[in-house]
Design an enzyme around this catalytic site. Structure first.
Site, PDB file in Angstrom:
ATOM      1  N   ASP A   1       0.861  -1.178   0.000  1.00 12.35           N
ATOM      2  CA  ASP A   1       0.000   0.000   0.000  1.00 12.35           C
ATOM      3  C   ASP A   1       0.901   1.233   0.000  1.00 12.35           C
ATOM      4  O   ASP A   1       2.133   1.124   0.094  1.00 12.35           O
ATOM      5  CB  ASP A   1      -0.877  -0.057   1.262  1.00 12.35           C
ATOM      6  CG  ASP A   1      -1.714   1.186   1.458  1.00 12.35           C
ATOM      7  OD1 ASP A   1      -2.423   1.565   0.516  1.00 12.35           O
ATOM      8  OD2 ASP A   1      -1.654   1.774   2.552  1.00 12.35           O
TER       9      ASP A   1
ATOM     10  N   ALA B   1      -0.042   5.194   1.496  1.00 10.69           N
ATOM     11  CA  ALA B   1      -0.133   5.992   2.723  1.00 10.69           C
ATOM     12  C   ALA B   1      -0.282   5.099   3.946  1.00 10.69           C
ATOM     13  O   ALA B   1      -1.119   4.197   3.985  1.00 10.69           O
ATOM     14  CB  ALA B   1      -1.306   6.952   2.645  1.00 10.69           C
TER      15      ALA B   1
ATOM     16  N   ALA C   1     -13.848  10.193  10.112  1.00 16.34           N
ATOM     17  CA  ALA C   1     -13.199  10.211   8.805  1.00 16.34           C
ATOM     18  C   ALA C   1     -12.275   9.009   8.623  1.00 16.34           C
ATOM     19  O   ALA C   1     -12.154   8.476   7.517  1.00 16.34           O
ATOM     20  CB  ALA C   1     -12.404  11.504   8.630  1.00 16.34           C
TER      21      ALA C   1
ATOM     22  N   MET D   1     -10.964   3.939   6.329  1.00 16.51           N
ATOM     23  CA  MET D   1      -9.701   4.126   5.619  1.00 16.51           C
ATOM     24  C   MET D   1      -9.261   2.850   4.918  1.00 16.51           C
ATOM     25  O   MET D   1      -9.364   1.753   5.458  1.00 16.51           O
ATOM     26  CB  MET D   1      -8.607   4.594   6.591  1.00 16.51           C
ATOM     27  CG  MET D   1      -7.283   4.919   5.914  1.00 16.51           C
ATOM     28  SD  MET D   1      -7.415   6.252   4.710  1.00 16.51           S
ATOM     29  CE  MET D   1      -7.520   7.668   5.785  1.00 16.51           C
TER      30      MET D   1
ATOM     31  N   LYS E   1     -11.496   6.212  -2.521  1.00 18.60           N
ATOM     32  CA  LYS E   1     -11.957   7.424  -1.863  1.00 18.60           C
ATOM     33  C   LYS E   1     -13.443   7.712  -2.108  1.00 18.60           C
ATOM     34  O   LYS E   1     -14.114   8.276  -1.245  1.00 18.60           O
ATOM     35  CB  LYS E   1     -11.076   8.608  -2.263  1.00 18.60           C
ATOM     36  CG  LYS E   1      -9.653   8.488  -1.706  1.00 18.60           C
ATOM     37  CD  LYS E   1      -9.660   8.425  -0.186  1.00 18.60           C
ATOM     38  CE  LYS E   1      -8.285   8.181   0.411  1.00 18.60           C
ATOM     39  NZ  LYS E   1      -7.951   6.771   0.573  1.00 18.60           N
TER      40      LYS E   1
ATOM     41  N   HIS F   1     -15.063   5.545   0.265  1.00 21.33           N
ATOM     42  CA  HIS F   1     -14.741   6.048   1.602  1.00 21.33           C
ATOM     43  C   HIS F   1     -15.713   7.168   1.990  1.00 21.33           C
ATOM     44  O   HIS F   1     -16.264   7.167   3.098  1.00 21.33           O
ATOM     45  CB  HIS F   1     -13.294   6.548   1.624  1.00 21.33           C
ATOM     46  CG  HIS F   1     -12.785   6.914   2.974  1.00 21.33           C
ATOM     47  ND1 HIS F   1     -11.529   6.559   3.414  1.00 21.33           N
ATOM     48  CD2 HIS F   1     -13.330   7.625   3.992  1.00 21.33           C
ATOM     49  CE1 HIS F   1     -11.346   7.028   4.635  1.00 21.33           C
ATOM     50  NE2 HIS F   1     -12.425   7.692   5.005  1.00 21.33           N
TER      51      HIS F   1
ATOM     52  N   ARG G   1     -10.726  -2.020  -3.592  1.00 21.04           N
ATOM     53  CA  ARG G   1     -10.781  -2.720  -2.313  1.00 21.04           C
ATOM     54  C   ARG G   1     -12.201  -2.695  -1.743  1.00 21.04           C
ATOM     55  O   ARG G   1     -12.913  -1.728  -1.968  1.00 21.04           O
ATOM     56  CB  ARG G   1      -9.835  -2.043  -1.308  1.00 21.04           C
ATOM     57  CG  ARG G   1      -8.388  -2.045  -1.725  1.00 21.04           C
ATOM     58  CD  ARG G   1      -7.609  -1.107  -0.827  1.00 21.04           C
ATOM     59  NE  ARG G   1      -6.187  -1.118  -1.170  1.00 21.04           N
ATOM     60  CZ  ARG G   1      -5.312  -0.245  -0.715  1.00 21.04           C
ATOM     61  NH1 ARG G   1      -5.718   0.716   0.102  1.00 21.04           N
ATOM     62  NH2 ARG G   1      -4.048  -0.326  -1.046  1.00 21.04           N
TER      63      ARG G   1
ATOM     64  N   ASP H   1      -1.856  -1.164   5.945  1.00 23.28           N
ATOM     65  CA  ASP H   1      -2.168  -0.711   7.310  1.00 23.28           C
ATOM     66  C   ASP H   1      -3.656  -0.650   7.586  1.00 23.28           C
ATOM     67  O   ASP H   1      -4.049  -0.240   8.679  1.00 23.28           O
ATOM     68  CB  ASP H   1      -1.542   0.662   7.559  1.00 23.28           C
ATOM     69  CG  ASP H   1      -2.143   1.740   6.663  1.00 23.28           C
ATOM     70  OD1 ASP H   1      -2.003   1.619   5.435  1.00 23.28           O
ATOM     71  OD2 ASP H   1      -2.749   2.704   7.175  1.00 23.28           O
TER      72      ASP H   1
END
Length: 272
Positions: free
Chosen positions: A15, A17, A48, A52, A56, A59, A163, A189
């Site tokens: 990944d 970030a 928010a 994650m 996006k 998200h 994802r 992560d």
């Protein structure tokens, strides 16, 4: 197809970030808060952060579907949060995130050394991300100048589904010329990122301290009192373990012993 692969690991897919760059995965947080505020709804950083790892657009949808956020949206707009609202927020989100991402492009300590060690062993380096391509067109060149240039890049929005589905991993297999899935490790992560690897049939390694679940910069992490550090780490580890990660480590700096452990398991006939 190799039904029972017993060879070496051939590729690691990282990944971005919270894994290779942006310790604590902080870049999108202020942007999510700001874009919802622009649409008349206050959200917290915790709200928010909750989804994650998803692409996006999804998200933003997941944030708006949280009951508390949905109630605030209803109060502000007199109607339920809808996909048309996601579209409008997403249009504002992308340029804002692209604008701030250079401020959070720091390479996570140990990442460059681990990638170099993997390449020295002959492994390919793949990458997937919940960022879309316009954002990565800003971030990837910055990372390359700092010394990180993976062998491929698959962004949210490149394929029909991101994802937690496996399609971005399948693209990595094709781009890298690597198979079977048991010869690949996915490092991430977030829960959707771990799901991505599991759904593709790969080994998965979760990152607790460098990632979204911990949520702090490297300097902020180093300044924590030991008890608070342990509490945050345990919470992040628990989330990734519950998601099904085969291993959970603090950061990519700790990856080599896990690679060796996985290769030992493969040699004994174990599969992901």
């Amino acid at each position: 197809m190799a039904r029972n692969y017993g060879g070496k690991i051939r590729a690691v897919v990282f990944d971005w970030a919270g894994t290779i760059v942006d310790h604590g995965s902080r870049a999108p947080m202020g942007v999510f808060v700001e874009v919802f505020r622009r649409f008349g709804v206050e959200i917290s950083v915790a709200e928010a952060r909750a989804p994650m790892g998803l692409p996006k657009w999804q998200h933003i949808q997941a944030v708006g579907r949280q009951p508390a956020v949905g109630a605030r949206w209803q109060a502000a707009h007199g109607r339920d949060f809808a996909d048309g609202d996601v579209d409008q927020i997403y249009e504002v989100f992308t340029p804002l995130n692209a604008q701030v991402v250079p401020q959070f492009a720091d390479i996570i300590p140990g990442a460059l050394e681990i990638v170099a060690a993997l390449r020295a062993r002959g492994l390919k380096i793949g990458s997937t991300t919940g960022y879309n391509r316009p954002i990565m067109e800003v971030l990837a060149p910055i990372a390359a100048r700092a010394g990180y240039a993976p062998d491929n890049l698959v962004c949210a929005g490149d394929l029909a589904e991101g994802r937690p589905g496996p399609l971005m991993m399948y693209r990595c297999f094709t781009d890298l010329g690597i198979w079977p899935p048991a010869s690949v490790i996915k490092v991430d992560d977030t829960v959707p990122g771990i799901d991505e690897g599991l759904n593709a049939g790969t080994w998965t390694v979760g990152l607790s301290v460098s990632g979204n679940g911990f949520g702090l910069s490297a300097d902020e992490t180093a300044a924590l009192p030991p008890a608070e550090f342990a509490e945050r780490r345990t919470a992040a580890e628990r989330e990734l373990t519950r998601a099904g990660a085969h291993y959970v480590i603090d950061s990519v700096a700790d990856l080599l012993p896990v690679l060796e452990a996985i290769e030992g398991r493969l040699a004994r006939g174990e599969q992901p």
